[in-house]
Motif scaffolding. Structure first.
Motif, mmCIF file in Angstrom:
data_model
loop_
_atom_site.group_PDB
_atom_site.id
_atom_site.type_symbol
_atom_site.label_atom_id
_atom_site.label_comp_id
_atom_site.label_asym_id
_atom_site.label_seq_id
_atom_site.Cartn_x
_atom_site.Cartn_y
_atom_site.Cartn_z
ATOM 1 N N ILE A 199 0.912 -1.170 0.056
ATOM 2 C CA ILE A 199 -0.047 0.003 -0.013
ATOM 3 C C ILE A 199 1.034 1.253 -0.073
ATOM 4 O O ILE A 199 1.719 1.216 0.797
ATOM 5 N N ALA A 200 0.268 2.151 -0.890
ATOM 6 C CA ALA A 200 1.334 3.411 -0.803
ATOM 7 C C ALA A 200 0.068 4.651 -0.778
ATOM 8 O O ALA A 200 -1.013 4.640 -1.238
ATOM 9 N N LEU A 201 0.528 5.982 -0.351
ATOM 10 C CA LEU A 201 -0.473 6.894 -0.406
ATOM 11 C C LEU A 201 0.309 8.237 -1.171
ATOM 12 O O LEU A 201 1.246 8.431 -1.240
ATOM 13 N N ALA A 202 -0.848 8.794 -1.669
ATOM 14 C CA ALA A 202 -0.178 10.236 -2.275
ATOM 15 C C ALA A 202 -1.313 11.200 -2.124
ATOM 16 O O ALA A 202 -2.499 10.899 -2.111
ATOM 17 N N GLY A 203 -1.058 12.445 -2.306
ATOM 18 C CA GLY A 203 -1.764 13.519 -2.370
ATOM 19 C C GLY A 203 -2.593 13.694 -0.865
ATOM 20 O O GLY A 203 -2.007 13.485 -0.025
ATOM 21 N N ASP A 204 -3.668 14.199 -0.786
ATOM 22 C CA ASP A 204 -4.337 14.460 0.377
ATOM 23 C C ASP A 204 -4.584 13.247 1.140
ATOM 24 O O ASP A 204 -4.576 13.320 2.549
ATOM 25 N N ALA A 205 -4.484 12.079 0.909
ATOM 26 C CA ALA A 205 -4.575 10.995 1.208
ATOM 27 C C ALA A 205 -3.715 10.805 2.520
ATOM 28 O O ALA A 205 -3.405 10.320 3.556
ATOM 29 N N ALA A 206 -2.204 11.468 1.978
ATOM 30 C CA ALA A 206 -0.901 11.520 2.658
ATOM 31 C C ALA A 206 -0.748 12.572 3.455
ATOM 32 O O ALA A 206 0.115 12.681 4.553
ATOM 33 N N HIS A 207 -1.195 13.815 3.049
ATOM 34 C CA HIS A 207 -0.883 14.958 3.889
ATOM 35 C C HIS A 207 -1.979 16.239 3.257
ATOM 36 O O HIS A 207 -2.552 16.035 2.012
ATOM 37 N N THR A 208 -2.200 16.957 4.355
ATOM 38 C CA THR A 208 -3.102 18.401 4.136
ATOM 39 C C THR A 208 -2.539 19.276 4.844
ATOM 40 O O THR A 208 -1.746 19.091 5.763
ATOM 41 N N ILE A 209 -2.117 20.496 4.196
ATOM 42 C CA ILE A 209 -1.672 21.562 4.734
ATOM 43 C C ILE A 209 -2.419 22.846 4.659
ATOM 44 O O ILE A 209 -3.336 22.892 4.139
ATOM 45 N N HIS A 210 -2.138 23.863 5.252
ATOM 46 C CA HIS A 210 -2.540 25.148 5.465
ATOM 47 C C HIS A 210 -2.361 25.649 3.944
ATOM 48 O O HIS A 210 -1.575 25.575 3.438
ATOM 49 N N PRO A 211 -3.570 26.367 3.269
ATOM 50 C CA PRO A 211 -3.461 26.789 1.894
ATOM 51 C C PRO A 211 -2.818 27.902 1.717
ATOM 52 O O PRO A 211 -2.769 28.423 0.488
ATOM 53 N N LEU A 212 -2.134 28.479 2.608
ATOM 54 C CA LEU A 212 -1.725 30.041 2.351
ATOM 55 C C LEU A 212 -0.672 30.231 1.381
ATOM 56 O O LEU A 212 -0.540 31.332 0.872
ATOM 57 N N ALA A 213 0.189 29.357 0.692
ATOM 58 C CA ALA A 213 0.921 29.257 -0.402
ATOM 59 C C ALA A 213 0.376 28.639 -1.269
ATOM 60 O O ALA A 213 1.072 28.534 -2.524
ATOM 61 N N GLY A 214 -0.820 28.059 -1.363
ATOM 62 C CA GLY A 214 -1.339 27.364 -2.702
ATOM 63 C C GLY A 214 -0.624 26.096 -2.925
ATOM 64 O O GLY A 214 -0.591 25.947 -4.088
ATOM 65 N N GLN A 215 0.154 25.515 -1.886
ATOM 66 C CA GLN A 215 0.966 24.392 -2.361
ATOM 67 C C GLN A 215 0.321 22.879 -2.115
ATOM 68 O O GLN A 215 1.086 21.877 -2.335
ATOM 69 N N GLY A 216 -0.962 22.783 -1.915
ATOM 70 C CA GLY A 216 -1.490 21.767 -1.435
ATOM 71 C C GLY A 216 -1.765 20.667 -2.730
ATOM 72 O O GLY A 216 -1.104 19.311 -2.589
ATOM 73 N N LEU A 217 -1.913 21.031 -4.018
ATOM 74 C CA LEU A 217 -2.026 19.969 -4.996
ATOM 75 C C LEU A 217 -0.565 19.946 -5.495
ATOM 76 O O LEU A 217 -0.347 18.675 -5.933
ATOM 77 N N ASN A 218 0.330 21.079 -5.579
ATOM 78 C CA ASN A 218 1.668 20.598 -5.827
ATOM 79 C C ASN A 218 2.395 19.694 -5.062
ATOM 80 O O ASN A 218 3.190 18.983 -5.631
ATOM 81 N N LEU A 219 2.013 19.482 -3.631
ATOM 82 C CA LEU A 219 2.640 18.427 -3.006
ATOM 83 C C LEU A 219 2.161 17.135 -3.601
ATOM 84 O O LEU A 219 3.166 16.302 -3.783
ATOM 85 N N GLY A 220 1.183 16.989 -3.736
ATOM 86 C CA GLY A 220 0.419 15.791 -4.311
ATOM 87 C C GLY A 220 1.080 15.334 -5.682
ATOM 88 O O GLY A 220 1.204 14.273 -5.972
ATOM 89 N N LEU A 221 0.975 16.225 -6.747
ATOM 90 C CA LEU A 221 1.855 16.234 -7.935
ATOM 91 C C LEU A 221 3.386 15.869 -7.685
ATOM 92 O O LEU A 221 3.848 14.720 -8.397
ATOM 93 N N LYS A 222 4.182 16.322 -6.683
ATOM 94 C CA LYS A 222 5.342 15.806 -6.459
ATOM 95 C C LYS A 222 5.269 14.561 -6.077
ATOM 96 O O LYS A 222 6.232 13.608 -6.325
ATOM 97 N N ASP A 223 4.390 13.873 -5.090
ATOM 98 C CA ASP A 223 4.168 12.621 -4.977
ATOM 99 C C ASP A 223 4.085 11.575 -5.926
ATOM 100 O O ASP A 223 4.695 10.484 -6.152
ATOM 101 N N VAL A 224 3.407 12.373 -7.013
ATOM 102 C CA VAL A 224 3.137 11.388 -8.243
ATOM 103 C C VAL A 224 4.543 10.992 -8.946
ATOM 104 O O VAL A 224 4.716 9.974 -9.408
ATOM 105 N N ALA A 225 5.382 12.286 -9.327
ATOM 106 C CA ALA A 225 6.524 12.016 -9.917
ATOM 107 C C ALA A 225 7.465 11.068 -8.975
ATOM 108 O O ALA A 225 8.299 10.234 -9.682
ATOM 109 N N ALA A 226 7.480 11.189 -7.692
ATOM 110 C CA ALA A 226 8.465 10.521 -6.888
ATOM 111 C C ALA A 226 7.926 9.004 -6.960
ATOM 112 O O ALA A 226 8.869 8.180 -6.820
ATOM 113 N N LEU A 227 6.641 8.865 -6.805
ATOM 114 C CA LEU A 227 6.122 7.355 -6.621
ATOM 115 C C LEU A 227 6.307 6.614 -7.809
ATOM 116 O O LEU A 227 6.667 5.655 -7.851
ATOM 117 N N ALA A 228 5.953 7.457 -8.968
ATOM 118 C CA ALA A 228 5.911 6.709 -10.333
ATOM 119 C C ALA A 228 7.535 6.372 -10.647
ATOM 120 O O ALA A 228 7.795 5.125 -11.083
#
Length: 413
Positions: free
Chosen positions: A290-319
Protein backbone atom coordinates in the motif's frame (compact mmCIF):
# COMPACT_ATOMS: atom_id res chain seq x y z
CA UNK A 1 -3.26 -15.67 6.44
CA UNK A 2 -5.99 -16.28 3.84
CA UNK A 3 -4.87 -18.56 1.04
CA UNK A 4 -5.18 -17.43 -2.56
CA UNK A 5 -4.61 -19.42 -5.77
CA UNK A 6 -1.14 -18.99 -7.20
CA UNK A 7 -2.30 -17.04 -10.21
CA UNK A 8 -1.30 -13.69 -11.57
CA UNK A 9 -3.04 -10.75 -9.79
CA UNK A 10 -5.87 -9.12 -11.72
CA UNK A 11 -3.91 -5.84 -12.01
CA UNK A 12 -0.36 -4.77 -11.38
CA UNK A 13 -1.50 -1.54 -9.69
CA UNK A 14 -4.87 -0.32 -8.41
CA UNK A 15 -5.33 3.40 -7.72
CA UNK A 16 -8.21 4.53 -5.53
CA UNK A 17 -9.28 8.05 -6.51
CA UNK A 18 -9.72 9.85 -9.83
CA UNK A 19 -8.78 13.40 -8.91
CA UNK A 20 -5.80 15.28 -10.38
CA UNK A 21 -3.31 13.24 -8.31
CA UNK A 22 -4.83 9.82 -9.02
CA UNK A 23 -5.20 10.46 -12.75
CA UNK A 24 -1.69 11.95 -13.08
CA UNK A 25 -0.22 8.95 -11.28
CA UNK A 26 -2.13 6.50 -13.47
CA UNK A 27 -0.87 8.20 -16.62
CA UNK A 28 2.73 8.26 -15.34
CA UNK A 29 2.67 4.57 -14.39
CA UNK A 30 1.03 3.40 -17.61
CA UNK A 31 3.63 5.38 -19.56
CA UNK A 32 6.17 3.12 -17.83
CA UNK A 33 4.34 0.04 -19.10
CA UNK A 34 2.33 -0.92 -16.00
CA UNK A 35 -1.28 -2.08 -16.20
CA UNK A 36 -3.38 0.06 -13.87
CA UNK A 37 -6.96 0.19 -12.67
CA UNK A 38 -8.40 3.47 -11.36
CA UNK A 39 -11.35 3.03 -9.00
CA UNK A 40 -13.60 6.08 -8.69
CA UNK A 41 -16.53 6.43 -6.28
CA UNK A 42 -18.06 8.95 -8.70
CA UNK A 43 -19.39 8.44 -12.19
CA UNK A 44 -17.38 9.07 -15.33
CA UNK A 45 -16.33 12.68 -15.64
CA UNK A 46 -18.70 14.83 -17.67
CA UNK A 47 -17.78 18.10 -19.41
CA UNK A 48 -18.92 21.13 -17.46
CA UNK A 49 -22.23 22.66 -18.42
CA UNK A 50 -22.66 26.38 -17.92
CA UNK A 51 -20.22 28.97 -16.59
CA UNK A 52 -16.95 28.51 -14.71
CA UNK A 53 -17.86 27.42 -11.17
CA UNK A 54 -15.17 29.46 -9.42
CA UNK A 55 -12.66 26.84 -8.35
CA UNK A 56 -9.02 26.89 -9.46
CA UNK A 57 -5.63 25.41 -8.54
CA UNK A 58 -2.19 26.99 -8.33
CA UNK A 59 0.27 24.86 -10.32
CA UNK A 60 4.03 25.20 -9.79
CA UNK A 61 6.23 25.21 -12.93
CA UNK A 62 7.88 21.92 -11.91
CA UNK A 63 4.46 20.23 -11.83
CA UNK A 64 3.52 21.95 -15.10
CA UNK A 65 6.71 20.45 -16.57
CA UNK A 66 5.46 16.98 -15.64
CA UNK A 67 2.15 17.64 -17.35
CA UNK A 68 4.09 18.83 -20.38
CA UNK A 69 5.75 15.40 -20.50
CA UNK A 70 2.22 13.92 -20.53
CA UNK A 71 1.40 16.13 -23.52
CA UNK A 72 -1.56 17.94 -21.93
CA UNK A 73 -0.30 21.51 -21.43
CA UNK A 74 -1.41 22.69 -24.85
CA UNK A 75 -5.00 21.77 -23.94
CA UNK A 76 -4.67 23.50 -20.55
CA UNK A 77 -3.10 26.74 -21.75
CA UNK A 78 -6.39 28.46 -22.77
CA UNK A 79 -7.50 28.08 -19.13
CA UNK A 80 -4.14 28.79 -17.46
CA UNK A 81 -3.18 32.25 -16.22
CA UNK A 82 0.61 32.64 -15.78
CA UNK A 83 1.69 34.18 -12.47
CA UNK A 84 4.19 36.88 -13.42
CA UNK A 85 4.59 38.45 -10.00
CA UNK A 86 3.81 37.67 -6.37
CA UNK A 87 3.19 40.18 -3.62
CA UNK A 88 2.86 39.15 0.02
CA UNK A 89 2.41 41.63 2.83
CA UNK A 90 1.38 42.11 6.40
CA UNK A 91 -1.15 44.88 6.93
CA UNK A 92 0.48 48.34 7.09
CA UNK A 93 3.96 47.14 6.01
CA UNK A 94 5.81 47.12 2.71
CA UNK A 95 5.21 43.91 0.72
CA UNK A 96 7.59 41.21 -0.40
CA UNK A 97 7.56 41.33 -4.21
CA UNK A 98 9.24 38.95 -6.65
CA UNK A 99 8.62 38.10 -10.29
CA UNK A 100 9.58 35.62 -12.98
CA UNK A 101 12.81 37.45 -13.73
CA UNK A 102 14.19 37.11 -10.20
CA UNK A 103 16.26 34.01 -11.02
CA UNK A 104 17.98 34.03 -14.39
CA UNK A 105 18.54 30.25 -14.19
CA UNK A 106 14.81 29.58 -14.37
CA UNK A 107 12.74 30.41 -17.44
CA UNK A 108 9.03 31.16 -17.38
CA UNK A 109 6.47 32.35 -14.85
CA UNK A 110 6.25 31.61 -11.14
CA UNK A 111 3.31 29.31 -11.73
CA UNK A 112 -0.13 29.03 -13.27
CA UNK A 113 -3.64 29.43 -11.93
CA UNK A 114 -5.83 26.91 -13.73
CA UNK A 115 -9.56 26.23 -13.53
CA UNK A 116 -10.24 23.01 -11.63
CA UNK A 117 -12.67 21.81 -14.26
CA UNK A 118 -10.12 22.32 -17.05
CA UNK A 119 -7.56 20.22 -15.16
CA UNK A 120 -9.97 17.36 -14.56
CA UNK A 121 -11.38 17.46 -18.08
CA UNK A 122 -7.93 17.39 -19.66
CA UNK A 123 -6.59 14.63 -17.42
CA UNK A 124 -9.66 12.46 -17.99
CA UNK A 125 -9.36 12.87 -21.75
CA UNK A 126 -5.68 11.89 -21.59
CA UNK A 127 -6.35 8.97 -19.23
CA UNK A 128 -9.06 7.50 -21.45
CA UNK A 129 -6.55 7.35 -24.32
CA UNK A 130 -3.71 5.89 -22.22
CA UNK A 131 -2.78 2.31 -23.04
CA UNK A 132 -2.93 -0.10 -20.10
CA UNK A 133 -5.34 2.05 -18.07
CA UNK A 134 -8.86 0.94 -17.17
CA UNK A 135 -11.56 2.43 -14.93
CA UNK A 136 -14.22 1.25 -12.50
CA UNK A 137 -16.57 4.18 -11.87
CA UNK A 138 -19.35 4.42 -9.27
CA UNK A 139 -17.32 1.93 -7.26
CA UNK A 140 -16.21 2.07 -3.62
CA UNK A 141 -13.57 0.07 -1.83
CA UNK A 142 -15.10 -1.87 1.08
CA UNK A 143 -12.20 -3.99 2.29
CA UNK A 144 -8.45 -4.50 1.98
CA UNK A 145 -6.39 -7.60 2.87
CA UNK A 146 -2.68 -7.82 2.21
CA UNK A 147 -1.04 -11.13 1.39
CA UNK A 148 2.52 -12.17 0.72
CA UNK A 149 2.37 -11.46 -3.00
CA UNK A 150 -0.75 -9.33 -3.52
CA UNK A 151 -3.45 -7.19 -1.94
CA UNK A 152 -7.09 -8.33 -2.08
CA UNK A 153 -9.56 -5.49 -2.57
CA UNK A 154 -13.29 -5.84 -1.88
CA UNK A 155 -15.65 -3.57 -3.79
CA UNK A 156 -19.11 -2.15 -3.12
CA UNK A 157 -19.85 -4.11 0.08
CA UNK A 158 -20.61 -7.27 -1.92
CA UNK A 159 -18.62 -10.34 -2.89
CA UNK A 160 -16.73 -8.58 -5.69
CA UNK A 161 -12.98 -8.88 -5.17
CA UNK A 162 -9.98 -7.93 -7.25
CA UNK A 163 -6.28 -8.49 -6.62
CA UNK A 164 -3.24 -6.35 -7.29
CA UNK A 165 0.46 -6.22 -6.57
CA UNK A 166 0.04 -2.69 -5.18
CA UNK A 167 -2.82 -0.48 -4.00
CA UNK A 168 -2.31 3.30 -4.01
CA UNK A 169 -4.63 5.58 -2.06
CA UNK A 170 -5.26 8.89 -3.82
CA UNK A 171 -8.67 9.11 -2.19
CA UNK A 172 -8.45 12.37 -0.26
CA UNK A 173 -8.10 13.47 3.34
CA UNK A 174 -10.74 10.95 4.51
CA UNK A 175 -8.88 8.17 2.70
CA UNK A 176 -10.44 4.73 3.09
CA UNK A 177 -7.13 3.17 2.04
CA UNK A 178 -5.17 4.98 4.76
CA UNK A 179 -7.71 4.27 7.48
CA UNK A 180 -8.09 0.59 6.58
CA UNK A 181 -4.31 0.17 6.47
CA UNK A 182 -4.17 1.56 10.03
CA UNK A 183 -1.85 4.44 9.14
CA UNK A 184 -2.09 7.32 11.63
CA UNK A 185 -2.88 10.81 10.29
CA UNK A 186 -1.41 13.18 12.88
CA UNK A 187 -1.83 16.95 13.06
CA UNK A 188 -4.31 19.57 14.17
CA UNK A 189 -7.21 21.72 13.04
CA UNK A 190 -6.78 25.45 12.43
CA UNK A 191 -10.27 26.26 13.72
CA UNK A 192 -10.73 28.20 10.49
CA UNK A 193 -12.27 27.82 7.05
CA UNK A 194 -11.18 28.99 3.64
CA UNK A 195 -13.85 30.68 1.56
CA UNK A 196 -13.27 30.46 -2.20
CA UNK A 197 -15.01 32.63 -4.79
CA UNK A 198 -14.30 34.21 -8.15
CA UNK A 199 -14.63 37.91 -8.93
CA UNK A 200 -14.27 40.06 -12.02
CA UNK A 201 -11.86 42.94 -11.48
CA UNK A 202 -12.29 46.46 -12.79
CA UNK A 203 -8.56 47.02 -13.22
CA UNK A 204 -6.29 44.51 -15.06
CA UNK A 205 -4.56 42.15 -12.63
CA UNK A 206 -1.49 41.92 -14.94
CA UNK A 207 -0.74 38.39 -13.76
CA UNK A 208 -0.02 39.45 -10.17
CA UNK A 209 -0.90 37.09 -7.30
CA UNK A 210 -1.36 38.99 -4.05
CA UNK A 211 -1.70 37.95 -0.43
CA UNK A 212 -2.22 40.00 2.69
CA UNK A 213 -2.07 38.63 6.24
CA UNK A 214 -5.06 39.85 8.23
CA UNK A 215 -5.99 39.11 11.82
CA UNK A 216 -8.51 36.41 10.88
CA UNK A 217 -6.08 34.76 8.47
CA UNK A 218 -4.51 35.27 5.03
CA UNK A 219 -6.48 36.73 2.15
CA UNK A 220 -5.27 35.81 -1.34
CA UNK A 221 -6.12 37.16 -4.79
CA UNK A 222 -5.07 34.74 -7.53
CA UNK A 223 -5.22 35.94 -11.16
CA UNK A 224 -7.34 34.05 -13.68
CA UNK A 225 -7.91 34.41 -17.40
CA UNK A 226 -10.23 37.19 -18.69
CA UNK A 227 -9.37 39.51 -15.79
CA UNK A 228 -11.04 37.26 -13.26
CA UNK A 229 -9.50 36.47 -9.89
CA UNK A 230 -9.93 33.58 -7.48
CA UNK A 231 -10.23 34.71 -3.87
CA UNK A 232 -9.20 32.59 -0.91
CA UNK A 233 -10.47 34.25 2.27
CA UNK A 234 -9.46 32.59 5.55
CA UNK A 235 -11.59 33.28 8.61
CA UNK A 236 -12.43 31.70 11.95
CA UNK A 237 -15.09 29.01 11.59
CA UNK A 238 -17.88 31.01 13.22
CA UNK A 239 -17.16 34.03 10.99
CA UNK A 240 -16.82 31.92 7.84
CA UNK A 241 -20.08 30.11 8.52
CA UNK A 242 -21.83 33.46 8.99
CA UNK A 243 -20.37 34.81 5.73
CA UNK A 244 -21.58 31.76 3.83
CA UNK A 245 -25.19 32.46 4.88
CA UNK A 246 -25.16 35.95 3.32
CA UNK A 247 -26.66 36.72 -0.06
CA UNK A 248 -24.24 37.83 -2.79
CA UNK A 249 -24.81 41.56 -2.24
CA UNK A 250 -24.19 41.40 1.52
CA UNK A 251 -21.18 39.15 0.96
CA UNK A 252 -19.69 41.73 -1.42
CA UNK A 253 -20.26 44.46 1.18
CA UNK A 254 -18.50 42.43 3.88
CA UNK A 255 -15.65 41.69 1.49
CA UNK A 256 -15.17 45.38 0.64
CA UNK A 257 -15.19 46.34 4.31
CA UNK A 258 -12.66 43.63 5.16
CA UNK A 259 -10.03 44.23 2.48
CA UNK A 260 -10.61 47.86 1.52
CA UNK A 261 -8.46 49.02 -1.40
CA UNK A 262 -6.43 45.80 -1.46
CA UNK A 263 -8.82 44.18 -3.93
CA UNK A 264 -10.08 47.24 -5.79
CA UNK A 265 -13.47 47.33 -7.50
CA UNK A 266 -14.92 43.93 -8.31
CA UNK A 267 -18.08 41.97 -9.08
CA UNK A 268 -18.81 38.50 -7.71
CA UNK A 269 -18.92 36.03 -10.62
CA UNK A 270 -19.31 32.59 -9.04
CA UNK A 271 -20.74 30.65 -6.18
CA UNK A 272 -18.88 30.38 -2.89
CA UNK A 273 -17.22 27.33 -1.40
CA UNK A 274 -15.98 26.88 2.17
CA UNK A 275 -13.80 24.12 3.56
CA UNK A 276 -12.21 23.51 6.99
CA UNK A 277 -8.45 24.01 7.27
CA UNK A 278 -6.40 21.19 8.74
CA UNK A 279 -2.79 20.11 8.94
CA UNK A 280 -2.35 16.36 8.82
CA UNK A 281 0.58 14.15 7.79
CA UNK A 282 0.49 10.37 7.59
CA UNK A 283 2.96 8.53 9.81
CA UNK A 284 4.21 6.76 6.71
CA UNK A 285 3.48 7.22 3.01
CA UNK A 286 3.89 3.51 2.30
CA UNK A 287 3.58 0.11 3.89
CA UNK A 288 3.50 -3.44 2.56
CA UNK A 289 1.41 -3.49 -0.68
CA UNK A 290 0.00 0.00 0.00
CA UNK A 291 1.14 3.56 -0.79
CA UNK A 292 -0.49 6.98 -0.28
CA UNK A 293 -0.30 10.14 -2.37
CA UNK A 294 -1.88 13.58 -2.33
CA UNK A 295 -4.40 14.53 0.37
CA UNK A 296 -4.56 10.89 1.49
CA UNK A 297 -0.97 11.37 2.73
CA UNK A 298 -1.02 15.02 3.78
CA UNK A 299 -3.07 18.20 4.03
CA UNK A 300 -1.55 21.59 4.79
CA UNK A 301 -2.62 25.21 5.28
CA UNK A 302 -3.49 26.69 1.87
CA UNK A 303 -1.78 30.06 2.38
CA UNK A 304 0.95 29.30 -0.20
CA UNK A 305 -1.28 27.35 -2.58
CA UNK A 306 0.96 24.27 -2.40
CA UNK A 307 -1.58 21.54 -1.58
CA UNK A 308 -2.02 20.07 -5.06
CA UNK A 309 1.63 20.72 -5.91
CA UNK A 310 2.70 18.48 -3.01
CA UNK A 311 0.43 15.76 -4.39
CA UNK A 312 1.83 16.10 -7.91
CA UNK A 313 5.35 15.88 -6.50
CA UNK A 314 4.23 12.62 -4.85
CA UNK A 315 3.16 11.43 -8.31
CA UNK A 316 6.57 12.10 -9.84
CA UNK A 317 8.48 10.49 -6.97
CA UNK A 318 6.21 7.46 -6.58
CA UNK A 319 6.11 6.68 -10.32
CA UNK A 320 9.91 6.85 -10.49
CA UNK A 321 10.28 4.71 -7.34
CA UNK A 322 7.94 2.01 -8.65
CA UNK A 323 9.54 2.08 -12.09
CA UNK A 324 13.02 1.74 -10.67
CA UNK A 325 11.97 -1.14 -8.41
CA UNK A 326 10.56 -3.03 -11.38
CA UNK A 327 13.66 -2.22 -13.44
CA UNK A 328 15.97 -3.91 -10.89
CA UNK A 329 13.64 -6.88 -10.42
CA UNK A 330 11.99 -6.03 -7.09
CA UNK A 331 8.39 -6.82 -6.21
CA UNK A 332 6.79 -3.37 -6.70
CA UNK A 333 4.43 -3.85 -3.75
CA UNK A 334 7.07 -4.85 -1.23
CA UNK A 335 8.15 -2.65 1.65
CA UNK A 336 11.70 -2.68 0.29
CA UNK A 337 10.55 -1.33 -3.07
CA UNK A 338 8.37 1.43 -1.57
CA UNK A 339 10.66 2.69 1.22
CA UNK A 340 12.58 5.10 -1.06
CA UNK A 341 9.31 6.91 -1.88
CA UNK A 342 8.59 7.49 1.79
CA UNK A 343 12.10 8.80 2.37
CA UNK A 344 11.94 10.96 -0.76
CA UNK A 345 8.66 12.71 -0.07
CA UNK A 346 7.84 12.73 3.63
CA UNK A 347 10.62 15.08 4.78
CA UNK A 348 9.80 17.65 2.08
CA UNK A 349 6.12 17.48 2.99
CA UNK A 350 6.81 17.94 6.71
CA UNK A 351 9.04 20.95 6.01
CA UNK A 352 6.36 22.58 3.85
CA UNK A 353 3.58 21.85 6.34
CA UNK A 354 5.56 23.20 9.29
CA UNK A 355 6.57 26.29 7.34
CA UNK A 356 2.93 27.09 6.60
CA UNK A 357 2.04 26.33 10.22
CA UNK A 358 4.65 28.73 11.56
CA UNK A 359 3.50 31.52 9.23
CA UNK A 360 -0.10 31.04 10.30
CA UNK A 361 0.82 31.16 13.99
CA UNK A 362 3.00 34.25 13.57
CA UNK A 363 0.19 36.26 12.05
CA UNK A 364 -2.26 35.16 14.73
CA UNK A 365 0.14 36.28 17.46
CA UNK A 366 -0.43 39.35 19.70
CA UNK A 367 -0.26 42.74 17.88
CA UNK A 368 3.30 43.54 18.95
CA UNK A 369 4.66 40.29 17.53
CA UNK A 370 2.61 40.64 14.35
CA UNK A 371 4.17 44.05 13.87
CA UNK A 372 7.64 42.55 14.25
CA UNK A 373 6.78 39.87 11.68
CA UNK A 374 5.49 42.52 9.29
CA UNK A 375 8.69 44.50 9.69
CA UNK A 376 10.69 41.35 8.95
CA UNK A 377 8.68 40.80 5.78
CA UNK A 378 9.46 44.34 4.69
CA UNK A 379 13.20 43.65 5.11
CA UNK A 380 12.92 40.37 3.18
CA UNK A 381 11.20 42.22 0.37
CA UNK A 382 14.28 44.38 -0.04
CA UNK A 383 16.70 41.44 -0.18
CA UNK A 384 17.52 40.01 -3.62
CA UNK A 385 18.76 36.78 -2.01
CA UNK A 386 15.53 36.30 -0.06
CA UNK A 387 13.37 37.07 -3.08
CA UNK A 388 15.34 34.61 -5.25
CA UNK A 389 14.94 31.88 -2.60
CA UNK A 390 11.19 32.48 -2.34
CA UNK A 391 10.92 32.52 -6.13
CA UNK A 392 12.55 29.09 -6.40
CA UNK A 393 10.32 27.72 -3.63
CA UNK A 394 7.23 29.01 -5.43
CA UNK A 395 8.36 27.38 -8.67
CA UNK A 396 8.95 24.05 -6.96
CA UNK A 397 12.54 23.81 -8.14
CA UNK A 398 14.37 24.15 -4.83
CA UNK A 399 16.26 21.24 -3.30
CA UNK A 400 18.22 18.42 -4.86
CA UNK A 401 17.42 15.05 -6.37
CA UNK A 402 14.25 16.19 -8.09
CA UNK A 403 12.25 13.42 -9.79
CA UNK A 404 12.80 13.29 -13.54
CA UNK A 405 9.20 14.22 -14.38
CA UNK A 406 9.50 17.45 -12.35
CA UNK A 407 12.56 18.32 -14.42
CA UNK A 408 10.46 17.95 -17.55
CA UNK A 409 12.01 14.61 -18.60
CA UNK A 410 10.34 11.23 -19.13
CA UNK A 411 11.36 8.64 -16.53
CA UNK A 412 14.35 6.62 -17.70
CA UNK A 413 16.62 4.05 -16.05
Amino acid sequence: MELYPQTKPDYEIVISGAGPVGLSLAIALCDLGFECLVVSKDGDFEPQKGNFDGRAYSIAPACWAMWRVFGICEALEPFAQPILKVEAEAANFSPICFDFEEDEEIDGPLGYIVETHAILSTLWEKARKTAGLTFKSNTKLSGIKTQSDRVLISLNDDDTKISSKLLIGCDGRESFVRKTAGIEFAGHDYEAKGIVATVELTKPHEGVARQVFLKGGPFAVLPLKNNLASLVWTERIVVADSLMTLNDLDFELELREKVGDFLGEFTLKSGRFAYPLKMRIADTFSTDRIALAGDAAHTIHPLAGQGLNLGLKDVAALAETIGKAAHVGLDIGSTLALEPYDEWRRADTINMALGMDVLDKMFKAPPALRGLVGFGMSLMGKSELARSFLSREAKGVSGRNMPQLLQGHPIQF
